[in-house]
Design an enzyme around this catalytic site. Structure first.
Site, short mmCIF file in Angstrom:
data_model
loop_
_atom_site.label_atom_id
_atom_site.label_comp_id
_atom_site.label_asym_id
_atom_site.label_seq_id
_atom_site.Cartn_x
_atom_site.Cartn_y
_atom_site.Cartn_z
N HIS A 153 -11.17 -2.57 4.53
CA HIS A 153 -10.92 -2.12 5.90
C HIS A 153 -11.60 -0.81 6.25
O HIS A 153 -11.48 -0.33 7.37
CB HIS A 153 -9.40 -1.99 6.11
CG HIS A 153 -8.82 -0.90 5.26
ND1 HIS A 153 -8.79 -0.96 3.88
CD2 HIS A 153 -8.28 0.31 5.56
CE1 HIS A 153 -8.26 0.14 3.39
NE2 HIS A 153 -7.93 0.93 4.39
N ASP A 154 -12.26 -0.18 5.28
CA ASP A 154 -12.88 1.13 5.53
C ASP A 154 -14.40 1.08 5.57
O ASP A 154 -15.04 2.08 5.88
CB ASP A 154 -12.49 2.11 4.42
CG ASP A 154 -11.05 2.59 4.51
OD1 ASP A 154 -10.51 2.64 5.64
OD2 ASP A 154 -10.46 2.90 3.46
N ASP A 211 0.87 -1.16 0.00
CA ASP A 211 0.00 0.00 0.00
C ASP A 211 0.92 1.22 0.00
O ASP A 211 1.74 1.37 0.91
CB ASP A 211 -0.84 -0.04 1.30
CG ASP A 211 -2.17 0.66 1.18
OD1 ASP A 211 -2.18 1.78 0.66
OD2 ASP A 211 -3.18 0.10 1.64
N ASP A 248 -3.14 4.51 -2.30
CA ASP A 248 -4.10 5.13 -1.39
C ASP A 248 -4.64 6.44 -1.97
O ASP A 248 -3.86 7.26 -2.47
CB ASP A 248 -3.41 5.39 -0.04
CG ASP A 248 -4.38 5.83 1.03
OD1 ASP A 248 -5.31 5.07 1.33
OD2 ASP A 248 -4.20 6.94 1.57
N GLU A 299 -6.75 3.29 -5.48
CA GLU A 299 -7.93 3.51 -4.67
C GLU A 299 -8.51 4.83 -5.17
O GLU A 299 -8.06 5.91 -4.82
CB GLU A 299 -7.63 3.64 -3.17
CG GLU A 299 -8.93 3.72 -2.36
CD GLU A 299 -8.82 4.41 -1.01
OE1 GLU A 299 -9.73 4.28 -0.19
OE2 GLU A 299 -7.83 5.13 -0.76
C1 GLC Z 1 -7.68 5.62 2.50
C2 GLC Z 1 -7.50 4.46 3.44
C3 GLC Z 1 -8.04 4.81 4.78
C4 GLC Z 1 -7.29 6.03 5.30
C5 GLC Z 1 -7.38 7.17 4.29
C6 GLC Z 1 -6.47 8.31 4.65
O1 GLC Z 1 -9.01 5.89 2.24
O2 GLC Z 1 -8.09 3.31 2.89
O3 GLC Z 1 -7.96 3.75 5.68
O4 GLC Z 1 -7.83 6.43 6.50
O5 GLC Z 1 -7.02 6.74 3.00
O6 GLC Z 1 -5.25 8.21 4.03
#
Ligand code: GLC
Length: 538
Positions: free
Chosen positions: A327-328, A105, A207, A266
């Site tokens: 995970h979110d 990641d 990310d 992402e």
């Molecule tokens: C992404 C991650 C998340 C994190 C956010 C801030 O959305 O998946 O877990 O809190 O980025 O970087």
């Protein structure tokens, strides 16, 4: 000229939140050695393992853990909580020995406020790293530079008293955003990625790629109607900038210098066309996540619509990627749960995820139907939950420790787990399901095997079938020499249907009907059980 299909198109990818996977040293926090220990569970080359091809690991860089690793202090090291660089090297080589690839990641948008870059940047206005972050003097009388809202629900500008300017942080104040317009920043992050590529890492999940670049002029967003303050403005200037697509392309050029590396963005965007822009013309990231399932009801028509929209948007520019949980977000078994039908629904969802055209990403625990954790206020660890409870319970429920056995702490740790284990573990755990031929885990294993053995399912075309029975999602997957029919009953009623196909009868194998079926099915008279699954070669 023969072109070979890149590995990631045929792959099933498994997401691991290392903090919650397996703790081998009893400190209550999962670690890299824990992942290594469970590689055989993931793929030992036999039918007695899940059979996945790659692991995406959430961040394990040194971090003060304000956002559990998404606040990075050093992009080229391992946080001692998770182990050492030797542990990582061992994980990588043990994974590769089993033909499992490792995806890391990368967090390019922001760092920890304790990263040496930010410490330097905030030390003075003339520091060479000042421009590595987003500083602004604000409007007259210390008013915020603009109207932007932060993703975590507050104003994203914090006043820094030492140098008398605001700095920008879309997430927590402990997560200042980098200035991607600065070529030194670009180079620093790309060099960090190269560091891991050199080690043999097979790719990156990027990310919030769509948040990397912000408007050069810091223009205010236009207001609109919305539920939460964050949704009351159209985020024209603080996210989804066309310049962010270029960031993906820079990363792609780097990845292309190595063999067989993969990038998945992402792209936290609900508009498929916008998300697909990150694929460029085949020169952007290889895949962008489709987030539409996060908002989809459990409905055949709805999923079908979302898939068509994503298929249209992705086209030939890249390759689709799908997931149901991460995970979110709330775990999908819980989102789609409906009393006694909950597991049946999870089975159909799994069959869909693993038969669509596009790389499926599984989130650890979904293969055993781990429910979303319900934690009490004092048990919450996620900054979002702690700040917004009870309006928002945060993301901890998706991050409760993996349920390996029915023993104390679900076999996750001999110490005291950093986050409470879901009390469902005596009845929902890997050990029990491994022994049960009817378990969800057995179904995942079988679906993954079926997918991987089939050229049509792993890389073929996708054609939805119109006008089938209500509640049934039907499609064909085709590759040279193979045609697979998939019928998914999203309803709790038995469905009778007739599919017009040549030949009129299944001449070949039925791969799953509803879950296992031997023999042929008359195409003109198919009976699909409630939440039934049929996957058949036609
Ligand atoms: C992404 C991650 C998340 C994190 C956010 C801030 O959305 O998946 O877990 O809190 O980025 O970087």
């Amino acid at each position: 000229m023969a072109t070979t299909t890149p590995w990631w198109k045929g792959a099933v990818i498994y997401q691991i939140y290392p903090r919650s996977f397996l703790d081998t040293d009893g400190d209550g926090v999962g670690n890299l050695a824990g992942v290594t220990e469970k590689l055989d569970y993931l793929n030992d080359g036999t039918e007695n393992s899940l059979g996945i091809d790659a692991i995406w690991l959430n961040p394990f860089y040194p971090s003060p853990q304000f956002d559990f690793g998404y606040d990075v202090m050093d992009y080229r090291a391992v946080d001692p909580q998770y182990g050492t660089m030797e542990d990582f090297d061992r994980l990588l080589s043990e994974a590769h020995r089993r033909n499992i690839r490792i995806i890391m990641d990368i967090v390019p948008t922001l760092t920890s406020h304790l990263h040496p870059w930010f410490i330097e940047s905030r030390s003075s206005k003339t520091n060479p790293k000042r421009d590595w972050y987003l500083w602004h003097p604000g409007r007259e009388r210390r008013r915020y530079p603009n109207n932007w809202m932060g993703a975590f629900g507050k104003r994203p500008w914090d006043w820094d008293n030492k140098t008398k300017e605001f700095y920008y942080h879309n997430s927590l104040p402990e997560q200042p955003d980098l200035n991607w317009r600065n070529p030194e920043v670009q180079k620093a992050i790309l060099d960090a990625m190269a560091f891991w590529f050199e080690k043999g890492v097979d790719g990156f999940r990027i990310d919030v790629l769509n948040l990397t670049v912000k408007d050069e002029l810091f223009r205010s967003n236009p207001y609109c109607i919305g539920r939460r303050p964050y949704d009351m403005q159209r985020h024209l200037y603080d996210k989804d900038r066309p310049e962010a697509v270029e960031v993906g392309k820079m990363m792609r050029r780097l990845a292309d210098r190595y063999d067989e590396r993969m990038l998945v963005g992402e792209t936290y965007i609900f508009d498929p066309e916008q998300a697909a822009k990150f694929l460029g013309d085949g020169d952007g990231v290889h895949m962008a996540f489709n987030f539409s399932f996060m908002n989809s009801r459990f409905s055949a028509a709805r999923f079908r619509r979302e898939v068509s929209a994503w298929e249209r948007a992705v086209g030939n520019r890249g390759w689709p990627a799908y997931f149901l949980s991460n995970h979110d977000n709330d775990r999908h078994i819980t989102r789609y749960g409906r009393g006694k039908w909950t597991v049946a629904r999870a089975r159909v969802a799994a069959a869909m995820l693993l038969t669509l055209r596009g790389t499926p990403f599984l989130y650890m625990g979904e293969e055993i139907g781990m429910e979303h954790g319900r934690l009490k206020r004092h048990e919450l660890m996620d900054p979002i939950g702690r700040r917004y409870y009870p309006l928002h319970h945060g993301r901890d429920g998706a991050r409760t420790p993996m349920q390996w056995t029915g023993e104390p702490n679900a076999g996750f740790s001999s110490g005291s787990p950093w986050l409470r284990v879901n009390p469902s573990y005596p009845t929902t755990n890997v050990a029990d399901q491994e022994r049960d031929p009817d378990s969800l885990l057995t179904l995942y294993r079988r679906l993954i095997r079926v997918r991987k053995a089939s050229a049509a399912l792993s890389a073929g075309t996708y054609t939805p079938i119109d006008r089938v029975e209500k509640g049934v999602f039907a499609f064909l997957r085709e590759a040279e020499g193979q045609k697979i029919l998939v019928l998914l009953n999203f309803s709790r009623w038995q469905r009778r249907l007739s599919i017009q196909q040549d030949p009129k009868r299944f001449g070949k194998k039925v791969l799953a009907y509803p879950d296992i079926y031997a023999g042929s099915v008359p195409l003109a008279r198919i009976e699909l059980a409630p939440y039934g699954i049929l996957i058949a070669e036609v």
